[in-house]
Design a protein around this motif. Structure first.
Motif, PDB file in Angstrom:
ATOM      1  N   LYS A  38     -10.702   8.894  15.686  1.00 31.88           N
ATOM      2  CA  LYS A  38      -9.883   9.235  16.851  1.00 31.88           C
ATOM      3  C   LYS A  38      -8.391   9.163  16.532  1.00 31.88           C
ATOM      4  CE  LYS A  38     -11.513   5.917  19.412  1.00 31.88           C
ATOM      5  NZ  LYS A  38     -11.748   4.986  20.545  1.00 31.88           N
ATOM      6  N   LEU A  39      -8.065   8.619  15.358  1.00 32.23           N
ATOM      7  CA  LEU A  39      -6.663   8.498  14.962  1.00 32.23           C
ATOM      8  C   LEU A  39      -6.116   9.839  14.487  1.00 32.23           C
ATOM      9  CD1 LEU A  39      -6.762   5.126  12.975  1.00 32.23           C
ATOM     10  CD2 LEU A  39      -6.175   5.494  15.382  1.00 32.23           C
ATOM     11  N   LYS A  40      -4.877  10.109  14.837  1.00 31.92           N
ATOM     12  CA  LYS A  40      -4.211  11.338  14.419  1.00 31.92           C
ATOM     13  C   LYS A  40      -3.642  11.168  13.009  1.00 31.92           C
ATOM     14  CE  LYS A  40      -2.941  12.468  19.191  1.00 31.92           C
ATOM     15  NZ  LYS A  40      -1.821  12.703  20.140  1.00 31.92           N
ATOM     16  N   PRO A  41      -3.326  12.284  12.331  1.00 29.68           N
ATOM     17  CA  PRO A  41      -2.791  12.188  10.965  1.00 29.68           C
ATOM     18  C   PRO A  41      -1.601  11.248  10.830  1.00 29.68           C
ATOM     19  CG  PRO A  41      -3.395  14.449  11.420  1.00 29.68           C
ATOM     20  CD  PRO A  41      -3.572  13.701  12.713  1.00 29.68           C
ATOM     21  N   ILE A  42      -0.651  11.316  11.772  1.00 27.78           N
ATOM     22  CA  ILE A  42       0.528  10.458  11.668  1.00 27.78           C
ATOM     23  C   ILE A  42       0.152   8.994  11.872  1.00 27.78           C
ATOM     24  CG2 ILE A  42       1.164  10.670  14.100  1.00 27.78           C
ATOM     25  CD1 ILE A  42       3.515  10.385  11.015  1.00 27.78           C
ATOM     26  N   GLN A  43      -0.871   8.737  12.708  1.00 31.91           N
ATOM     27  CA  GLN A  43      -1.328   7.359  12.901  1.00 31.91           C
ATOM     28  C   GLN A  43      -2.000   6.834  11.635  1.00 31.91           C
ATOM     29  OE1 GLN A  43      -3.638   8.142  16.564  1.00 31.91           O
ATOM     30  NE2 GLN A  43      -2.375   6.577  17.552  1.00 31.91           N
ATOM     31  N   LEU A  44      -2.750   7.694  10.967  1.00 30.50           N
ATOM     32  CA  LEU A  44      -3.372   7.300   9.704  1.00 30.50           C
ATOM     33  C   LEU A  44      -2.305   7.012   8.652  1.00 30.50           C
ATOM     34  CD1 LEU A  44      -6.317   9.864   9.617  1.00 30.50           C
ATOM     35  CD2 LEU A  44      -6.521   7.388   9.895  1.00 30.50           C
ATOM     36  N   ALA A  45      -1.251   7.805   8.675  1.00 29.30           N
ATOM     37  CA  ALA A  45      -0.151   7.580   7.733  1.00 29.30           C
ATOM     38  C   ALA A  45       0.516   6.233   8.006  1.00 29.30           C
ATOM     39  CB  ALA A  45       0.868   8.711   7.849  1.00 29.30           C
ATOM     40  N   ARG A  46       0.694   5.913   9.279  1.00 27.99           N
ATOM     41  CA  ARG A  46       1.300   4.624   9.632  1.00 27.99           C
ATOM     42  C   ARG A  46       0.366   3.474   9.282  1.00 27.99           C
ATOM     43  NH1 ARG A  46       3.507   7.134  15.309  1.00 27.99           N
ATOM     44  NH2 ARG A  46       5.378   8.119  14.427  1.00 27.99           N
ATOM     45  N   LEU A  47      -0.937   3.729   9.387  1.00 30.43           N
ATOM     46  CA  LEU A  47      -1.924   2.733   8.978  1.00 30.43           C
ATOM     47  C   LEU A  47      -1.739   2.393   7.496  1.00 30.43           C
ATOM     48  CD1 LEU A  47      -5.759   2.919   9.735  1.00 30.43           C
ATOM     49  CD2 LEU A  47      -4.902   2.309   7.483  1.00 30.43           C
ATOM     50  N   VAL A  48      -1.613   3.431   6.672  1.00 33.65           N
ATOM     51  CA  VAL A  48      -1.426   3.230   5.231  1.00 33.65           C
ATOM     52  C   VAL A  48      -0.152   2.428   4.965  1.00 33.65           C
ATOM     53  CG1 VAL A  48      -0.967   4.376   3.031  1.00 33.65           C
ATOM     54  CG2 VAL A  48      -2.688   5.314   4.588  1.00 33.65           C
ATOM     55  N   VAL A  95      -9.228   1.147  13.423  1.00 36.24           N
ATOM     56  CA  VAL A  95      -8.332   0.987  12.273  1.00 36.24           C
ATOM     57  C   VAL A  95      -9.112   0.486  11.063  1.00 36.24           C
ATOM     58  CG1 VAL A  95      -6.462  -0.445  11.345  1.00 36.24           C
ATOM     59  CG2 VAL A  95      -6.196   0.659  13.574  1.00 36.24           C
ATOM     60  N   ALA A  96      -9.970  -0.505  11.280  1.00 29.84           N
ATOM     61  CA  ALA A  96     -10.740  -1.091  10.178  1.00 29.84           C
ATOM     62  C   ALA A  96     -11.634  -0.051   9.510  1.00 29.84           C
ATOM     63  CB  ALA A  96     -11.575  -2.260  10.685  1.00 29.84           C
ATOM     64  N   ARG A  97     -12.315   0.761  10.311  1.00 26.33           N
ATOM     65  CA  ARG A  97     -13.214   1.764   9.741  1.00 26.33           C
ATOM     66  C   ARG A  97     -12.432   2.845   8.996  1.00 26.33           C
ATOM     67  NH1 ARG A  97     -18.422   1.658  10.708  1.00 26.33           N
ATOM     68  NH2 ARG A  97     -18.688   3.881  10.296  1.00 26.33           N
ATOM     69  N   ALA A  98     -11.309   3.271   9.563  1.00 22.95           N
ATOM     70  CA  ALA A  98     -10.483   4.279   8.894  1.00 22.95           C
ATOM     71  C   ALA A  98      -9.900   3.716   7.600  1.00 22.95           C
ATOM     72  CB  ALA A  98      -9.367   4.740   9.827  1.00 22.95           C
ATOM     73  N   ARG A  99      -9.480   2.472   7.647  1.00 24.44           N
ATOM     74  CA  ARG A  99      -8.918   1.825   6.458  1.00 24.44           C
ATOM     75  C   ARG A  99      -9.941   1.780   5.325  1.00 24.44           C
ATOM     76  NH1 ARG A  99      -9.783  -3.006   4.801  1.00 24.44           N
ATOM     77  NH2 ARG A  99     -10.503  -3.843   6.792  1.00 24.44           N
ATOM     78  N   VAL A 100     -11.174   1.409   5.665  1.00 20.64           N
ATOM     79  CA  VAL A 100     -12.233   1.352   4.657  1.00 20.64           C
ATOM     80  C   VAL A 100     -12.542   2.749   4.126  1.00 20.64           C
ATOM     81  CG1 VAL A 100     -14.693   0.874   4.311  1.00 20.64           C
ATOM     82  CG2 VAL A 100     -13.257  -0.792   5.491  1.00 20.64           C
ATOM     83  N   ARG A 101     -12.538   3.743   5.023  1.00 19.01           N
ATOM     84  CA  ARG A 101     -12.801   5.124   4.576  1.00 19.01           C
ATOM     85  C   ARG A 101     -11.741   5.580   3.584  1.00 19.01           C
ATOM     86  NH1 ARG A 101     -14.631   8.534   2.217  1.00 19.01           N
ATOM     87  NH2 ARG A 101     -15.338  10.601   2.879  1.00 19.01           N
ATOM     88  N   LEU A 102     -10.531   5.063   3.745  1.00 15.49           N
ATOM     89  CA  LEU A 102      -9.433   5.418   2.849  1.00 15.49           C
ATOM     90  C   LEU A 102      -9.353   4.483   1.641  1.00 15.49           C
ATOM     91  CD1 LEU A 102      -6.760   6.115   5.604  1.00 15.49           C
ATOM     92  CD2 LEU A 102      -7.956   7.821   4.214  1.00 15.49           C
ATOM     93  N   LYS A 103     -10.382   3.638   1.496  1.00 15.81           N
ATOM     94  CA  LYS A 103     -10.491   2.704   0.367  1.00 15.81           C
ATOM     95  C   LYS A 103      -9.319   1.735   0.285  1.00 15.81           C
ATOM     96  CE  LYS A 103     -13.526   5.558  -2.472  1.00 15.81           C
ATOM     97  NZ  LYS A 103     -13.871   6.014  -3.836  1.00 15.81           N
TER      98      LYS A 103
END
Length: 202
Positions: A60-70, A95-103
């Protein structure tokens, strides 16, 4: 000695032009960051958009949110803090699941209350998730989270994209090192007097 003479000459030049003789902002103010965080996050967001558009994973996170997560992950923030930065603390599991998906793993991701090899053997045994979770003494939802970690660790699908993101982050680190190096010289080789903030001493 030559550097000291050069600095005195520059300071005298400022005095003659502006009537002000003291620089109160550090050189970081003058040089600025060579590559600010927003620019880095925008570049990472473009890579994230490619990943999402090609259907490599759903969130559900947008690209810019994923970038901020990183960016926040590399800044040392935990999942709850990252979710808070994104505007909603309730997003911590997302966030946790997306973070793991991004290794972007944490040591805690692999601290399982059972033998990892046994879990993998049970998952391949043909048993249902409920049966495996009962054998391991955890809830099905907890088992799914641990399985997700192992699956993403071994999945190389998005590795080329992750390498690009890594390059962006390394470029940022290099830029920050260059900026810190530049600030060590109190005047530098050249100073833009329109940006330097001065105070009157008269």
């Amino acid at each position: 000695m030559q550097d000291d003479k050069r600095k005195k000459e520059l300071l005298q030049l400022f005095t003659n032009i502006s009537g002000k003789t003291k620089i109160v902002e550090p050189m970081k103010k003058i040089h600025g960051t060579l590559r600010d965080r927003d620019a880095v996050e925008r570049e990472i967001a473009l890579v994230m958009r490619e990943i999402l558009e090609q259907g490599f994973f759903k969130t559900k996170l947008k690209p810019i949110q994923l970038a901020r997560l990183v960016s926040a992950y590399y800044a040392g923030k935990n999942d709850t803090e990252i979710a808070r930065d994104l505007g909603d603390e309730k997003l911590s599991k997302t966030v946790a699941r997306a973070r793991v998906r991004l290794k972007l793993f944490r040591e805690l991701d692999f601290k399982m209350p059972f033998d990892q090899d046994r879990m993998e053997d049970l998952l391949l045994s043909g048993k249902t998730m409920k049966e495996v979770s009962e054998d391991l003494g955890v809830s099905p939802s907890t088992l799914r989270e641990y399985r997700h970690v192992i699956e993403q660790r071994d999945d190389v699908t998005i590795d080329p994209f992750l390498e690009r993101i890594k390059d962006v982050m390394e470029d940022r680190d290099l830029s920050e090192q260059m900026t810190r190096s530049a600030t060590k010289d109190s005047l530098g080789e050249a100073i833009d007097i329109t940006e330097a903030e001065m105070i009157d001493v008269t």
